[in-house]
Design a protein around this motif. Structure first.
Motif, PDB file in Angstrom:
ATOM      1  N   ILE B 323       4.099  -1.505 -46.133  1.00  0.00           N
ATOM      2  CA  ILE B 323       2.716  -1.045 -45.925  1.00  0.00           C
ATOM      3  C   ILE B 323       2.246  -0.240 -47.128  1.00  0.00           C
ATOM      4  N   VAL B 324       3.084   0.670 -47.549  1.00  0.00           N
ATOM      5  CA  VAL B 324       2.726   1.518 -48.701  1.00  0.00           C
ATOM      6  C   VAL B 324       2.474   0.638 -49.929  1.00  0.00           C
ATOM      7  N   ARG B 325       3.375  -0.318 -50.102  1.00  0.00           N
ATOM      8  CA  ARG B 325       3.254  -1.219 -51.250  1.00  0.00           C
ATOM      9  C   ARG B 325       1.950  -2.016 -51.154  1.00  0.00           C
ATOM     10  N   ALA B 326       1.617  -2.508 -49.993  1.00  0.00           N
ATOM     11  CA  ALA B 326       0.420  -3.336 -49.811  1.00  0.00           C
ATOM     12  C   ALA B 326      -0.850  -2.551 -50.140  1.00  0.00           C
ATOM     13  N   PHE B 327      -0.881  -1.298 -49.694  1.00  0.00           N
ATOM     14  CA  PHE B 327      -2.069  -0.475 -50.000  1.00  0.00           C
ATOM     15  C   PHE B 327      -2.128  -0.177 -51.505  1.00  0.00           C
ATOM     16  N   ASP B 328      -0.951   0.020 -52.096  1.00  0.00           N
ATOM     17  CA  ASP B 328      -0.884   0.293 -53.525  1.00  0.00           C
ATOM     18  C   ASP B 328      -1.413  -0.908 -54.299  1.00  0.00           C
ATOM     19  N   GLU B 329      -0.965  -2.091 -53.898  1.00  0.00           N
ATOM     20  CA  GLU B 329      -1.400  -3.305 -54.592  1.00  0.00           C
ATOM     21  C   GLU B 329      -2.899  -3.527 -54.420  1.00  0.00           C
ATOM     22  N   ALA B 330      -3.422  -3.164 -53.257  1.00  0.00           N
ATOM     23  CA  ALA B 330      -4.861  -3.349 -52.994  1.00  0.00           C
ATOM     24  C   ALA B 330      -5.688  -2.216 -53.602  1.00  0.00           C
ATOM     25  N   GLU B 331      -4.984  -1.259 -54.218  1.00  0.00           N
ATOM     26  CA  GLU B 331      -5.626  -0.098 -54.850  1.00  0.00           C
ATOM     27  C   GLU B 331      -6.536   0.655 -53.879  1.00  0.00           C
ATOM     28  N   ILE B 332      -6.024   0.812 -52.665  1.00  0.00           N
ATOM     29  CA  ILE B 332      -6.751   1.609 -51.669  1.00  0.00           C
ATOM     30  C   ILE B 332      -6.038   2.947 -51.551  1.00  0.00           C
ATOM     31  N   GLU B 333      -6.793   4.011 -51.858  1.00  0.00           N
ATOM     32  CA  GLU B 333      -6.203   5.353 -51.715  1.00  0.00           C
ATOM     33  C   GLU B 333      -6.250   5.770 -50.254  1.00  0.00           C
ATOM     34  N   LEU B 334      -5.185   6.424 -49.836  1.00  0.00           N
ATOM     35  CA  LEU B 334      -5.122   6.868 -48.434  1.00  0.00           C
ATOM     36  C   LEU B 334      -5.216   8.389 -48.359  1.00  0.00           C
ATOM     37  N   ALA B 335      -6.008   8.861 -47.437  1.00  0.00           N
ATOM     38  CA  ALA B 335      -6.081  10.317 -47.204  1.00  0.00           C
ATOM     39  C   ALA B 335      -4.862  10.766 -46.436  1.00  0.00           C
ATOM     40  N   SER B 336      -4.363   9.922 -45.563  1.00  0.00           N
ATOM     41  CA  SER B 336      -3.131  10.267 -44.846  1.00  0.00           C
ATOM     42  C   SER B 336      -2.469   9.005 -44.327  1.00  0.00           C
ATOM     43  N   LEU B 337      -1.173   9.133 -44.161  1.00  0.00           N
ATOM     44  CA  LEU B 337      -0.385   8.048 -43.573  1.00  0.00           C
ATOM     45  C   LEU B 337       0.620   8.694 -42.635  1.00  0.00           C
ATOM     46  N   VAL B 338       0.575   8.334 -41.389  1.00  0.00           N
ATOM     47  CA  VAL B 338       1.425   8.992 -40.392  1.00  0.00           C
ATOM     48  C   VAL B 338       2.284   7.956 -39.686  1.00  0.00           C
ATOM     49  N   LEU B 339       3.582   8.254 -39.642  1.00  0.00           N
ATOM     50  CA  LEU B 339       4.489   7.388 -38.885  1.00  0.00           C
ATOM     51  C   LEU B 339       4.741   8.037 -37.531  1.00  0.00           C
ATOM     52  N   ASN B 340       4.482   7.323 -36.482  1.00  0.00           N
ATOM     53  CA  ASN B 340       4.680   7.873 -35.126  1.00  0.00           C
ATOM     54  C   ASN B 340       5.811   7.148 -34.417  1.00  0.00           C
ATOM     55  N   GLU B 341       6.851   7.936 -34.079  1.00  0.00           N
ATOM     56  CA  GLU B 341       7.838   7.386 -33.137  1.00  0.00           C
ATOM     57  C   GLU B 341       7.146   7.389 -31.793  1.00  0.00           C
ATOM     58  N   PRO B 342       7.476   6.493 -30.884  1.00  0.00           N
ATOM     59  CA  PRO B 342       6.783   6.495 -29.588  1.00  0.00           C
ATOM     60  C   PRO B 342       6.974   7.829 -28.863  1.00  0.00           C
ATOM     61  N   THR B 343       5.910   8.379 -28.376  1.00  0.00           N
ATOM     62  CA  THR B 343       5.958   9.602 -27.571  1.00  0.00           C
ATOM     63  C   THR B 343       5.213   9.333 -26.271  1.00  0.00           C
ATOM     64  N   LEU B 344       5.268  10.319 -25.405  1.00  0.00           N
ATOM     65  CA  LEU B 344       4.507  10.166 -24.163  1.00  0.00           C
ATOM     66  C   LEU B 344       3.009  10.130 -24.466  1.00  0.00           C
ATOM     67  N   ASP B 345       2.641  10.721 -25.588  1.00  0.00           N
ATOM     68  CA  ASP B 345       1.224  10.649 -25.967  1.00  0.00           C
ATOM     69  C   ASP B 345       0.845   9.210 -26.297  1.00  0.00           C
ATOM     70  N   ASP B 346       1.788   8.469 -26.899  1.00  0.00           N
ATOM     71  CA  ASP B 346       1.513   7.047 -27.160  1.00  0.00           C
ATOM     72  C   ASP B 346       1.339   6.292 -25.851  1.00  0.00           C
ATOM     73  N   VAL B 347       2.176   6.664 -24.885  1.00  0.00           N
ATOM     74  CA  VAL B 347       2.043   6.030 -23.571  1.00  0.00           C
ATOM     75  C   VAL B 347       0.649   6.321 -23.019  1.00  0.00           C
ATOM     76  N   PHE B 348       0.262   7.588 -23.146  1.00  0.00           N
ATOM     77  CA  PHE B 348      -1.052   7.994 -22.636  1.00  0.00           C
ATOM     78  C   PHE B 348      -2.162   7.257 -23.397  1.00  0.00           C
ATOM     79  N   LEU B 349      -1.984   7.207 -24.713  1.00  0.00           N
ATOM     80  CA  LEU B 349      -2.993   6.547 -25.542  1.00  0.00           C
ATOM     81  C   LEU B 349      -3.097   5.061 -25.182  1.00  0.00           C
ATOM     82  N   ALA B 350      -1.925   4.449 -25.018  1.00  0.00           N
ATOM     83  CA  ALA B 350      -1.927   3.020 -24.708  1.00  0.00           C
ATOM     84  C   ALA B 350      -2.592   2.736 -23.364  1.00  0.00           C
TER      85      ALA B 350
END
Lengths: 266, 377
Positions: B323-350
């Motif tokens: 993913i990082v490489r793909a954004f780099d190649e597309a020359e898109i700057e990111l303000a943030s990139l967050v990796l989420n392990e599944p949490t109960l909040d993900d369950v709630f969100l889903a």
């Protein structure tokens, strides 16, 4: 009894302890907080001084046939102080619900009517000191007592019944509104009833609109009976007790329906 | 991975097929009958469980605060009731503790109907509600005296039980001080002790750790776990903290807008969500569409908060480099990139399409800080 789960008791087993627990807390908070207790004690003394002292010349009016004006006013102040003690207990109920303690009691007490009974016992218990102070001050002010011990017991028991009735009325209001803002609703009707009775002169001397109002006012029967007992010439005693018990029965229904309202409101 | 899912706290982790399914109420025996000396009606096998079916509470001129929930809590279990503010958690607790009558539905606590057998329900339950209702003019000991009286404990039992509980919650030194001078944590601990005076079979804790410092929170968790494991007390715990539900509860019910949207063990619920997700925020909002297309190559899009774009990774965490490489190649700057392990909040969100409130940083997320002007990667 199961040691882990606390089983083995019926809900009714806790009725008396719960009522006494509520009563204990009420009295504990009352007597450990002078700011709350002293005004309720000074209030009747102020009335006694103002009425018996300032208005004593009323006793010279034609047709005023009671033996002692201080004694005449003492009976009113005694019943007023007793009723207001019941109203103040109603204030405590409202405050408890407003601040959350009411919920604790509702949650912990299997039979919730024990809460009202607890306050009623507390309101009655606080009367002891009020009676001693009011009676002591009246005696110091020169009140003479015409009745014997049985008469006096009858007079104080009428005051006690007035206290219970006022507490039940106030409890009904407090449990419906569960807020101290309902205070005037508890106090005003009691005040109005008290002052629509023959406060300053015997009923026979009342004229104008106050005369019929006093004649249908239940407090009149109680007050007249109390005065006759203090004079040692009991009259209208059975009627007074019937009125008092009738009021208590009606107001107990009022208080219990208030409790149901509080339960439904959560 | 947290303690729960690794099985170190009771070994309650399990595959998704072990998610608890609501099967309706167990058949309780007849409801009528006199009460025997043990506080149970004839013919009924009372246990410590909680059974709820289609419970509804509608306030006057308002929405349904609780809208037909059904759940079952097994005896001795710690059940976490998770949801944002206003979801219906406290209203549910108030109904189960007989403080509020249900508008519709049935609920039984320890076999007793909350609507028709209030005195019996109150006999077996203990509750520490959201606001610790304590009298500032009474001491800790005096609260114990009052509470033991309200519950009708034998006179001899009152003092010893009060002392025992005051000691257990660590308030011995403050027992003769007025509660008005207690800290928030001390009040919570006293409240818990008060809830236990009559040895309840079912304990309701309504957001018990809100406002507590980490040390007090941890101590309370310990005590709740002990009550469940050693004394067999069933615990119904409402919380808005994911970590609390995750650490403490054996099963979790997630409520939103008065309805239960998910239920199961924390591990099973998270396993249901499966793989981790990634959220990115492009520095230039105009590149959101292009960013979404890139992310779409790595998995299924998932809802994300605010301007973020989310994707559930098809192949797991290894795809992060891609993913990082793909954004780099597309020359898109990111303000943030967050990796989420599944949490109960993900369950709630889903399940609801939005996040839980009041749970900042409770999940197992790893955020990559990006230098201001540097391209992703």
């Amino acid at each position: 009894m199961n040691e882990v789960t606390g089983e083995g008791r019926r809900p009714g087993d806790s009725y008396l302890p719960a009522a006494l627990g509520v009563c204990w807390r009420y009295l504990h908070n009352l007597y450990t907080r002078p700011a709350q207790f002293i005004p309720s004690l000074l209030f009747p003394l102020f009335f006694l001084a103002a009425f018996a002292g300032g208005l004593s010349v009323v006793a010279d009016s034609p047709g005023f046939d009671y033996y002692d004006y201080t004694a005449f006013q003492f009976c009113f102040v005694l019943i007023q102080a007793s009723a207001l003690a019941g109203v103040f207990a109603g204030f405590s109920i409202a405050a408890d619900f407003e601040l959350g303690m009411g919920r604790r009691m509702m949650l912990a007490t299997p039979n919730r009517s024990a809460i009202v009974v607890g306050y009623a016992v507390g309101a009655a218990s606080r009367l002891g000191l009020t009676w001693v102070v009011v009676t002591g001050v009246a005696l110091l002010a020169g009140m003479s007592v015409g009745g014997g011990p049985v008469d006096l017991a009858g007079m104080y028991s009428l005051a006690l019944l007035g206290n219970v009735a006022a507490l039940l009325f106030s409890a009904g209001i407090a449990l419906r509104f569960r807020s101290l803002q309902a205070g005037p609703l508890m106090q005003m009707p009691i005040f109005i009833l008290l002052f629509l009775a023959p406060v300053y002169v015997p009923q026979a001397l009342l004229t104008g609109w106050i005369e019929p109002a006093a004649s249908v006012n239940p407090v009149t029967a109680i007050l007249n009976a109390a005065r006759s007992l203090l004079a040692g010439e009991p009259t209208g005693i059975l009627a007074a007790y019937a009125v008092a018990f009738g009021l208590i029965a009606l107001l107990a229904l009022w208080a219990m329906s208030g409790l149901r309202r509080a339960e439904v409101a959560g | 991975m947290d303690a729960r899912s690794s099985g170190t706290l009771g070994g309650l982790g399990g595959p998704p097929d072990q998610i608890y399914m609501i099967t309706g109420l167990r058949s309780s025996a007849a409801h009528s009958g006199s009460v025997d000396g043990a506080g149970r009606s004839d013919g009924r096998v009372a246990d410590n469980g909680i059974e709820v079916e289609d419970l509804v509470r509608q306030f006057k001129n308002g929405p349904r605060a609780v809208d037909g929930i059904s759940l079952e809590v097994k005896p001795g279990e710690i059940y976490g009731f998770l949801g944002p503010n206003g979801a219906g958690k406290s209203t549910t607790v108030h109904m189960l503790t007989t403080l509020l009558p249900p508008t519709a539905g049935v609920a039984r606590v320890a076999g007793f109907d909350v609507a028709t057998e209030g005195p019996l329900v109150r006999r077996v339950l203990g509750a520490a509600l959201q606001e610790a209702a304590l009298d500032p003019h009474l001491t800790g000991d005096e609260h114990m005296r009052l509470q033991t009286a309200l519950h009708g404990l034998d006179h001899d039992d009152r003092r010893t039980r009060g002392r025992e509980l005051i000691e257990r919650v660590g308030l011995s030194d403050a027992a003769d001080r007025k509660v008005g001078g207690y800290s928030g944590g001390m009040k919570r601990r006293l409240d818990l002790a008060l809830a236990l005076v009559h040895r309840p079979r079912v304990l309701f804790l309504d957001e018990p750790t809100t406002g507590l410092d980490p040390q007090s929170r941890s101590a309370l968790w310990e005590e709740v776990t002990r009550l469940s494991k050693e004394d067999g007390v069933t615990v119904f715990l409402t919380t808005q903290y994911l970590e609390e539900a995750d650490q403490l509860a054996e099963r979790v019910g997630i409520i939103d807008a008065g309805k239960i949207v998910a239920e199961g063990t924390p591990a099973a619920l998270k396993a249901e969500i499966g793989r981790p997700s990634v959220e990115v925020v492009p520095r230039d909002p105009a590149k959101a569409e292009q960013s979404a297309a890139i992310l779409g190559r790595f998995g299924r899009p998932v809802p994300a908060a605010g301007e973020a774009l989310g994707v559930r990774l098809s192949e797991g965490i290894d795809e992060l480099v891609g993913i990082v490489r793909a954004f780099d190649e597309a020359e898109i700057e990111l303000a943030s990139l967050v990796l989420n392990e599944p949490t109960l909040d993900d369950v709630f969100l889903a399940r609801t399409g939005h996040h839980l409130e009041g749970d900042e940083g409770a999940g197992d997320s790893g955020e990559m800080s990006l230098p201001d002007q540097a391209p992703a990667g």
